[in-house]
Design a protein around this motif. Structure first.
Motif, PDB file in Angstrom:
ATOM      1  N   ASP A 365       0.882  -1.170   0.000  1.00 20.75           N
ATOM      2  CA  ASP A 365       0.000   0.000   0.000  1.00 20.75           C
ATOM      3  C   ASP A 365       0.914   1.214   0.000  1.00 20.75           C
ATOM      4  N   GLY A 366       1.171   1.766  -1.197  1.00 19.91           N
ATOM      5  CA  GLY A 366       2.171   2.818  -1.264  1.00 19.91           C
ATOM      6  C   GLY A 366       1.920   3.804  -2.375  1.00 19.91           C
ATOM      7  N   ASP A 367       2.819   4.771  -2.440  1.00 19.90           N
ATOM      8  CA  ASP A 367       2.808   5.789  -3.487  1.00 19.90           C
ATOM      9  C   ASP A 367       3.723   5.297  -4.611  1.00 19.90           C
ATOM     10  N   PHE A 368       3.139   4.976  -5.759  1.00 19.81           N
ATOM     11  CA  PHE A 368       3.895   4.361  -6.855  1.00 19.81           C
ATOM     12  C   PHE A 368       5.079   5.230  -7.278  1.00 19.81           C
ATOM     13  N   ASN A 369       4.835   6.504  -7.485  1.00 22.17           N
ATOM     14  CA  ASN A 369       5.898   7.389  -7.991  1.00 22.17           C
ATOM     15  C   ASN A 369       7.032   7.532  -6.982  1.00 22.17           C
ATOM     16  N   ARG A 370       6.682   7.639  -5.682  1.00 19.35           N
ATOM     17  CA  ARG A 370       7.732   7.801  -4.677  1.00 19.35           C
ATOM     18  C   ARG A 370       8.539   6.518  -4.503  1.00 19.35           C
ATOM     19  N   LEU A 371       7.879   5.357  -4.537  1.00 21.10           N
ATOM     20  CA  LEU A 371       8.633   4.110  -4.433  1.00 21.10           C
ATOM     21  C   LEU A 371       9.499   3.893  -5.672  1.00 21.10           C
ATOM     22  N   CYS A 443      15.490   8.798   0.077  1.00 22.14           N
ATOM     23  CA  CYS A 443      14.955   7.434  -0.015  1.00 22.14           C
ATOM     24  C   CYS A 443      14.571   6.906   1.369  1.00 22.14           C
ATOM     25  N   LYS A 444      15.429   7.156   2.332  1.00 26.57           N
ATOM     26  CA  LYS A 444      15.163   6.690   3.693  1.00 26.57           C
ATOM     27  C   LYS A 444      13.897   7.330   4.252  1.00 26.57           C
ATOM     28  N   GLU A 445      13.723   8.627   4.001  1.00 30.48           N
ATOM     29  CA  GLU A 445      12.521   9.322   4.467  1.00 30.48           C
ATOM     30  C   GLU A 445      11.275   8.742   3.821  1.00 30.48           C
ATOM     31  N   ILE A 446      11.323   8.481   2.507  1.00 31.94           N
ATOM     32  CA  ILE A 446      10.154   7.956   1.797  1.00 31.94           C
ATOM     33  C   ILE A 446       9.784   6.574   2.329  1.00 31.94           C
ATOM     34  N   VAL A 447      10.777   5.723   2.514  1.00 33.80           N
ATOM     35  CA  VAL A 447      10.513   4.372   3.018  1.00 33.80           C
ATOM     36  C   VAL A 447       9.904   4.431   4.415  1.00 33.80           C
ATOM     37  N   GLU A 448      10.441   5.282   5.268  1.00 36.37           N
ATOM     38  CA  GLU A 448       9.896   5.395   6.625  1.00 36.37           C
ATOM     39  C   GLU A 448       8.489   5.959   6.622  1.00 36.37           C
ATOM     40  N   HIS A 450       6.347   5.205   4.504  1.00 35.91           N
ATOM     41  CA  HIS A 450       5.523   4.047   4.148  1.00 35.91           C
ATOM     42  C   HIS A 450       5.443   3.035   5.302  1.00 35.91           C
ATOM     43  N   GLY A 451       6.037   3.356   6.440  1.00 36.27           N
ATOM     44  CA  GLY A 451       6.044   2.437   7.575  1.00 36.27           C
ATOM     45  C   GLY A 451       7.107   1.364   7.451  1.00 36.27           C
ATOM     46  N   LYS A 462      34.484  -4.518  -1.371  1.00 35.78           N
ATOM     47  CA  LYS A 462      33.822  -5.760  -1.760  1.00 35.78           C
ATOM     48  C   LYS A 462      32.382  -5.570  -2.215  1.00 35.78           C
ATOM     49  N   GLY A 463      31.759  -4.483  -1.852  1.00 37.08           N
ATOM     50  CA  GLY A 463      30.409  -4.258  -2.334  1.00 37.08           C
ATOM     51  C   GLY A 463      29.463  -3.763  -1.260  1.00 37.08           C
ATOM     52  N   THR A 464      28.257  -3.395  -1.708  1.00 33.71           N
ATOM     53  CA  THR A 464      27.242  -2.809  -0.830  1.00 33.71           C
ATOM     54  C   THR A 464      25.887  -3.434  -1.123  1.00 33.71           C
ATOM     55  N   SER A 465      25.101  -3.619  -0.066  1.00 30.24           N
ATOM     56  CA  SER A 465      23.719  -4.092  -0.197  1.00 30.24           C
ATOM     57  C   SER A 465      22.803  -3.105   0.522  1.00 30.24           C
ATOM     58  N   VAL A 466      21.775  -2.650  -0.191  1.00 28.40           N
ATOM     59  CA  VAL A 466      20.771  -1.771   0.405  1.00 28.40           C
ATOM     60  C   VAL A 466      19.467  -2.553   0.477  1.00 28.40           C
ATOM     61  N   ILE A 467      18.924  -2.706   1.699  1.00 26.18           N
ATOM     62  CA  ILE A 467      17.710  -3.493   1.913  1.00 26.18           C
ATOM     63  C   ILE A 467      16.564  -2.557   2.269  1.00 26.18           C
ATOM     64  N   VAL A 468      15.486  -2.677   1.490  1.00 29.38           N
ATOM     65  CA  VAL A 468      14.274  -1.907   1.755  1.00 29.38           C
ATOM     66  C   VAL A 468      13.205  -2.876   2.255  1.00 29.38           C
ATOM     67  N   GLU A 469      12.695  -2.616   3.451  1.00 29.40           N
ATOM     68  CA  GLU A 469      11.662  -3.471   4.040  1.00 29.40           C
ATOM     69  C   GLU A 469      10.361  -2.680   4.118  1.00 29.40           C
ATOM     70  N   LEU A 470       9.314  -3.205   3.444  1.00 26.89           N
ATOM     71  CA  LEU A 470       8.013  -2.547   3.396  1.00 26.89           C
ATOM     72  C   LEU A 470       6.942  -3.469   3.973  1.00 26.89           C
ATOM     73  N   PRO A 471       5.947  -2.906   4.653  1.00 28.13           N
ATOM     74  CA  PRO A 471       4.867  -3.755   5.170  1.00 28.13           C
ATOM     75  C   PRO A 471       4.098  -4.424   4.028  1.00 28.13           C
ATOM     76  N   ARG A 472       3.761  -5.665   4.189  1.00 26.91           N
ATOM     77  CA  ARG A 472       2.960  -6.379   3.196  1.00 26.91           C
ATOM     78  C   ARG A 472       1.502  -5.955   3.324  1.00 26.91           C
ATOM     79  N   TYR A 473       0.885  -5.679   2.181  1.00 26.77           N
ATOM     80  CA  TYR A 473      -0.522  -5.252   2.188  1.00 26.77           C
ATOM     81  C   TYR A 473      -1.401  -6.481   2.181  1.00 26.77           C
ATOM     82  N   ARG A 474      -2.399  -6.462   3.080  1.00 30.79           N
ATOM     83  CA  ARG A 474      -3.350  -7.574   3.144  1.00 30.79           C
ATOM     84  C   ARG A 474      -4.752  -7.052   2.959  1.00 30.79           C
ATOM     85  N   ILE A 475      -5.490  -7.691   2.119  1.00 30.57           N
ATOM     86  CA  ILE A 475      -6.875  -7.296   1.871  1.00 30.57           C
ATOM     87  C   ILE A 475      -7.748  -7.844   3.000  1.00 30.57           C
ATOM     88  N   LEU A 476      -8.491  -6.945   3.668  1.00 29.08           N
ATOM     89  CA  LEU A 476      -9.336  -7.358   4.789  1.00 29.08           C
ATOM     90  C   LEU A 476     -10.617  -8.020   4.275  1.00 29.08           C
TER      91      LEU A 476
END
Length: 476
Positions: A365-371, A443-448, A450-451, A462-476
């Motif tokens: 459940d998010g803002d398409f353009n911002r994500l 990016c950090k502000e936008i993700v936060e 979104h919860g 050796k390299g970098t990994s950026v992990i974005v964790e977003l809440p899963r949307y569930r249909i009630l």
């Protein structure tokens, strides 16, 4: 403005000092008054109570003796016998009264028709014993009196009354109370002086902190507050110093940012201006050169637009004006579109782009353009810091509660000292790559918003990994 601020601070500090002095003095005054009251009651009870107990004991002893050994004698005979057998050292006034309260005889040998109807006499006639204290100062002498019934066959035939003047006792009590009052005044005066010293010791550190704060308000962040004690004021001094250090760091980051942005703006503008002049004075019939110049100018213009957009987004975040238009959609479609977009860029830079995206939907459940802005920025950074022949991997993992998207590269990585500062506004680290230093922070502000949460894992070289964790949307 500065003078007014200084005067306001001075008034506040004077108010604090005055209130402390008043409060401490009032508390001390109340304590002294309470102790004085207890002391007065104790002195009063000790002197008058002791005198009354002595008088009661002597009267009871005499009455018991006369009632026992003068059985059968009339009240007048008893009165004469009592008078004749009084001790020469008797200091009390002894009176024998009739049942009507008239003085039959007293210790001076006189009789009187005047009726004595004090409470002690009435109590003695009704219950056998009574006491009386005349303690109110006035025209008459204050006395202590004890009356005991003289009985014949169980019937009261008269009253034996012992009385003594209370004036000498009161003279002693008054002297003691006057001395106690002087002691109380001395204690209050000493407490007042002590409160002035205490208030000064409390207010002085606050005045020093106020001076430091004023210096910082003028831009002098080199000044430091002195920690005098391990108390709230000491903690405030440490906090103020910490704030100054952070302000110095913030100022440095701000100046570095201005320098960096100035450089970032100047470079594309210089290229655009240079190619513009070249095309103006050059031979436009040379199609290859013209297209190359236009391509460079277009690329540099895109860089300028990106910088301006970062600055606009940052200003919106700072003002709290950025809002999200949330709606449910499948994040997988966005990631697949980005893969198509960046695969061409990867082929031109000889960087391999791999994907590991599950076939099942990735509902958010998010803002398409911002994500999209977030993942474009992350992939763009990965390509920027990954050398030719390198690898970038975009992967997604779906769990019961969240969706984790990882952008990993085997580029130059980030030094450990810079890792914890990554995502801070204007921070670019030691990288020489172009950029405003705002992209990851935005990016950090936008993700936060979104919860979710954005994390960075990296190992230098050796390299970098950026992990974005977003809440899963569930249909009630």
């Amino acid at each position: 403005m500065g003078i007014r601020l200084f005067m306001e601070d001075a008034i506040v500090l004077k108010g604090i000092r005055a209130r402390l002095i008043v409060y401490i003095t009032l508390v001390l005054l109340l304590i002294v008054l309470l102790l004085e009251g207890v002391f007065i009651a104790a002195v009063h009870y000790y002197y008058l109570g002791s005198a009354m107990e002595t008088l009661t004991s002597r009267a009871a002893t005499s009455a018991t003796f006369f009632n026992k050994y003068l059985e059968g004698y009339s009240i007048n005979e008893r009165a004469r016998y009592i008078l004749e057998n009084l001790s020469p050292d008797e200091s009390s006034k002894v009176e024998v009264l009739s049942p009507e309260g008239k003085v039959i005889i007293n210790s001076f040998g006189f009789a009187s028709s005047e009726r004595i109807d004090t409470p002690d006499v009435k109590a003695a006639l009704s219950s056998g014993k009574g006491t009386y204290q005349s303690l109110t100062p006035g025209k008459e002498e204050r006395i202590l009196a004890v009356s005991i019934a003289l009985k014949e066959s169980g019937t009261s035939i008269g009253v034996l009354r012992y009385s003594v003047s209370a004036e000498p006792l009161y003279s002693v009590i008054v002297k003691i109370l006057i001395n106690a009052a002087w002691v109380g005044l001395l204690v209050i005066a000493f407490g007042f002086l002590l409160s002035v010293i205490i208030a000064k010791r409390i207010v002085e550190p606050i005045q020093q902190l106020t001076g430091v704060a004023k210096e910082m308000a003028t831009g002098n962040f080199a000044v430091r507050a002195k920690k005098r004690h391990d108390d709230e004021v000491g903690t405030l001094a440490v906090t103020l110093n910490y704030m100054a250090e952070e302000m110095v760091k913030s100022e440095k980051i701000k100046y570095d940012f201005i320098s960096s942005v100035t450089h970032e703006l100047r470079t594309p503008l210089t290229s655009i201006k240079g190619w513009g002049e070249t095309l103006l004075v050059g031979d436009l019939s040379d199609t290859e050169e013209t297209l190359m110049g236009l391509e460079v100018m277009t690329g540099e213009t895109d860089r300028l637009i990106g910088l301006v957009e970062d600055l606009l987004d940052f200003s919106k975040f700072q003002a709290g004006e950025l809002t999200l238009e949330l709606e449910p959609y499948d994040l997988r479609g966005l990631l697949e579109d980005l893969l198509l977009q960046f695969r061409y860029r990867g082929s031109t830079k000889q960087i391999r782009l791999y994907a590991d995206i599950p076939d099942e939907p990735l509902p958010v459940d998010g803002d398409f353009n911002r994500l999209k802005q977030v993942f474009v920025n992350l992939l763009d950074n990965a390509f920027k810091f990954t050398p030719a022949q390198g690898e970038i991997r975009l992967s997604a993992v779906l769990s019961d509660t969240q969706i984790s998207i990882t952008v990993a590269d085997n580029g130059e990585g980030i030094e450990e000292s810079d890792l914890e500062k990554l995502g801070t506004k204007f921070f670019k680290g030691k990288s020489r790559q172009s950029g405003s230093g705002l992209g990851l922070a935005i990016c950090k502000e936008i993700v936060e918003m979104h919860g979710g949460r954005l994390r960075v894992q990296s190992e230098f070289t050796k390299g970098t990994s950026v992990i974005v964790e977003l809440p899963r949307y569930r249909i009630l």
